[in-house]
Design an enzyme around this catalytic site. Structure first.
Site, PDB file in Angstrom:
ATOM      1  CG  ASN A  56       4.061  -9.157  -4.902  1.00 36.62           C
ATOM      2  OD1 ASN A  56       4.971  -8.565  -5.487  1.00 36.62           O
ATOM      3  ND2 ASN A  56       2.791  -9.025  -5.231  1.00 36.62           N
ATOM      4  CG  ASP A 115       0.423   1.019   0.708  1.00 34.22           C
ATOM      5  OD1 ASP A 115       0.953   0.013   1.219  1.00 34.22           O
ATOM      6  OD2 ASP A 115      -0.421   0.954  -0.209  1.00 34.22           O
ATOM      7  CE  LYS A 127       1.949  -6.511  -3.055  1.00 35.26           C
ATOM      8  NZ  LYS A 127       1.132  -5.309  -2.924  1.00 35.26           N
ATOM      9  CG  HIS A 184       5.886  -3.337  -2.315  1.00 34.85           C
ATOM     10  ND1 HIS A 184       5.672  -4.475  -3.056  1.00 34.85           N
ATOM     11  CD2 HIS A 184       5.058  -2.392  -2.812  1.00 34.85           C
ATOM     12  CE1 HIS A 184       4.766  -4.221  -3.985  1.00 34.85           C
ATOM     13  NE2 HIS A 184       4.372  -2.969  -3.860  1.00 34.85           N
ATOM     14  CG  HIS A 224      -0.755   0.082  -5.353  1.00 31.10           C
ATOM     15  ND1 HIS A 224      -2.024  -0.406  -5.171  1.00 31.10           N
ATOM     16  CD2 HIS A 224      -0.057  -0.898  -5.973  1.00 31.10           C
ATOM     17  CE1 HIS A 224      -2.096  -1.645  -5.647  1.00 31.10           C
ATOM     18  NE2 HIS A 224      -0.911  -1.963  -6.141  1.00 31.10           N
ATOM     19  CD  GLU A 228       3.237   2.568  -3.306  1.00 32.29           C
ATOM     20  OE1 GLU A 228       4.135   1.743  -3.528  1.00 32.29           O
ATOM     21  OE2 GLU A 228       2.381   2.871  -4.143  1.00 32.29           O
ATOM     22  CB  SER A 251       4.578  -0.809  -6.424  1.00 33.12           C
ATOM     23  OG  SER A 251       3.690  -0.260  -5.536  1.00 33.12           O
TER      24      SER A 251
HETATM   25  C1  LIG Z   1      -0.236  -4.953  -3.474  1.00 35.16           C
HETATM   26  C2  LIG Z   1      -0.474  -3.565  -2.988  1.00 35.16           C
HETATM   27  C3  LIG Z   1      -1.696  -3.195  -2.449  1.00 35.16           C
HETATM   28  C4  LIG Z   1      -2.888  -4.112  -2.495  1.00 35.16           C
HETATM   29  O1  LIG Z   1      -2.845  -5.071  -1.522  1.00 35.16           O
HETATM   30  P1  LIG Z   1      -3.744  -6.396  -1.699  1.00 35.16           P
HETATM   31  O2  LIG Z   1      -3.793  -6.975  -0.341  1.00 35.16           O
HETATM   32  O3  LIG Z   1      -3.051  -7.233  -2.702  1.00 35.16           O
HETATM   33  O4  LIG Z   1      -5.079  -5.940  -2.189  1.00 35.16           O
HETATM   34  C5  LIG Z   1      -1.800  -1.943  -1.902  1.00 35.16           C
HETATM   35  N1  LIG Z   1      -0.777  -1.073  -1.919  1.00 35.16           N
HETATM   36  C6  LIG Z   1       0.407  -1.372  -2.484  1.00 35.16           C
HETATM   37  C7  LIG Z   1       1.503  -0.374  -2.477  1.00 35.16           C
HETATM   38  C8  LIG Z   1       0.598  -2.633  -3.038  1.00 35.16           C
HETATM   39  O5  LIG Z   1       1.747  -2.939  -3.627  1.00 35.16           O
END
Ligand SMILES: *Cc1c(COP(=O)(O)O)cnc(C)c1O
Length: 412
Positions: free
Chosen positions: A75, A237, A271, A240, A163, A207, A211
């Site tokens: 990531n 969210d 990430k 990514h 997610h 999102e 993901s």
């Molecule tokens: C990786 C991810 C998370 C979690 O984030 P962390 O900081 O790794 O706990 C939350 N939402 C999405 C869409 C992700 O890909």
């Protein structure tokens, strides 16, 4: 405002349970301890058993027992994870009072070091919004926000492919939840029309870059939709996308020109930004409310100040990484075109590129084949993705070269 009847509550629970990629799907029936071995065997038989890999990642390379492979599962989208020049500069610039490896407390007790406020102010400034609130991880963020902001008179409308951390947040909330078909905004609109008067407030949850499919939500369309109703909030969210997209690296909302209109814009630091933690950009009111109600903020030890200082260091350099972002996007388009030319249907519009195989065993074989050819690629299987859509998930990073990408395309 209609009160929620027991029958409706019952229905909401059922919806959780029966949902095709259901909210409760991750929970198998509780087994007596002696059955754990059987369940593990069942996972192994269906090609879905997991184990922790033993690896030595090294930038975009990966040292494994199979040799040194090109890492296409990371990531670390901008390739910042091993910027040793930045590490040196950071450590030299560090103030002694920030060189703390633990906050030893929740932010609501004694853990709220000045660096927290500083990073939140920096984020609010970058996003040109009223406020930001920082959390220990994206998982804390997504499991905490919805339970804090909703009650039984709330409705959550979530994309089918959000997610797992968001799903867990939904499960912890007392709201009713309906998941609309992935990116089916006609269905979302119908649900809003149908339910607008039945709840105090409705959350649309999505999102920006998804993901697993790497496709992108049209945020301005969602903004238009939510603006038609007085009681709808938009939760996005951008895990990514933060760092990787937008001219200043703020994500898809920046790229699509709707930064100001997203009620809860969520980003993570773990990430593309090669740090730890997560943040929401929102109004003062929502921030204050979350500080009072959000259990995953209140009841956990805050991240170490030194980690926050590194976060600040990276955020201050976010805008200057545009060359990397453009390089990443160019390579992503090249790989996407190659996948399409080879007959794979890939919905991707980003650096996350699924190679959808279908069967889990075949996905494992294909991943092994790619490893033999020098690429560290992982199969993604149910329950992470829907049954019958097992795949390789390629994620590109800006530290790859055009030549690496050429080799990858040959190998596919
Ligand atoms: C990786 C991810 C998370 C979690 O984030 P962390 O900081 O790794 O706990 C939350 N939402 C999405 C869409 C992700 O890909």
């Amino acid at each position: 405002m209609k009160p929620i009847t027991d029958k409706e509550k019952q229905r909401s629970v059922c919806e959780h349970e029966t949902d095709a990629q259901g909210v409760r799907k991750f929970q198998t029936e509780l087994q007596p301890a002696s059955d754990y071995e059987k369940e593990l065997q069942r996972l192994a038989d269906s090609g879905n058993l997991r184990d922790l890999p033993h690896l030595h990642p090294d930038g975009c390379r990966m040292h494994t027992s199979e040799g040194c492979l090109l890492n296409l599962s990371s990531n670390d989208y901008l390739g910042l994870g091993n910027r040793t020049d930045w590490h040196t500069e950071f450590l030299q610039s560090l103030k002694p009072e920030e060189c703390l490896f633990s906050s030893t407390s929740s932010r609501l007790l004694t853990g709220n070091y000045p660096i927290y406020d500083e990073v939140e102010q920096l984020l609010a400034n970058l996003y040109e919004r009223e406020a930001a609130l920082f959390f220990s991880s994206g998982y804390h963020m997504n499991t905490g926000i919805l339970p804090a902001l909703t009650d039984s008179r709330s409705l959550i409308l979530a994309d089918k492919l959000v997610h797992a951390s968001i799903i867990d947040g939904i499960r912890l909330s007392s709201a009713r939840c309906i998941r609309y078909r992935h990116q089916d905004y006609r269905q979302l609109e119908q649900l809003l029309e149908k339910h607008q008067h039945d709840y105090d407030r409705i959350f649309i949850v999505t999102e920006s870059i998804f993901s697993m499919d790497g496709d992108i939500a049209p945020l301005p369309l969602l903004v238009d939709l939510k603006k038609r109703y007085p009681n709808v909030l938009l939760y996005v969210d951008e895990a990514h996308a933060v760092g990787a997209r937008g001219t200043r690296g703020l994500g898809i909302a920046e790229e699509q020109g709707c930064l100001a209109d997203i009620d809860l814009l969520c980003g993570t630091m773990g990430k593309a930004l090669a740090s730890m933690g997560a943040f929401v950009v929102c109004s003062h009111t929502l921030r204050r409310y979350l500080i009072n109600k959000m259990r995953t903020l209140i009841f956990t030890t805050a991240l170490p100040p030194i980690q926050m200082a590194w976060t600040r260091f990276v955020l201050l350099r976010l805008a200057e990484l545009d060359d990397r972002r453009r390089h990443l996007l160019r390579m992503s388009r090249t790989v996407q075109q190659a996948l399409t030319a080879r007959g794979y249907t890939s919905p991707s519009e980003s650096h996350i590129l699924p190679v959808i195989i279908g069967d889990s065993h075949e996905a494992i074989l294909k991943a092994e084949d790619m490893r033999r050819k020098g690429f560290y690629v992982l199969p993604v299987r149910p329950p992470t993705v829907p049954e019958g859509t097992s795949r390789l998930r390629l994620s590109l990073t800006a530290s790859l070269t055009e030549a690496d990408v050429e080799r990858l395309i040959q190998a596919l």
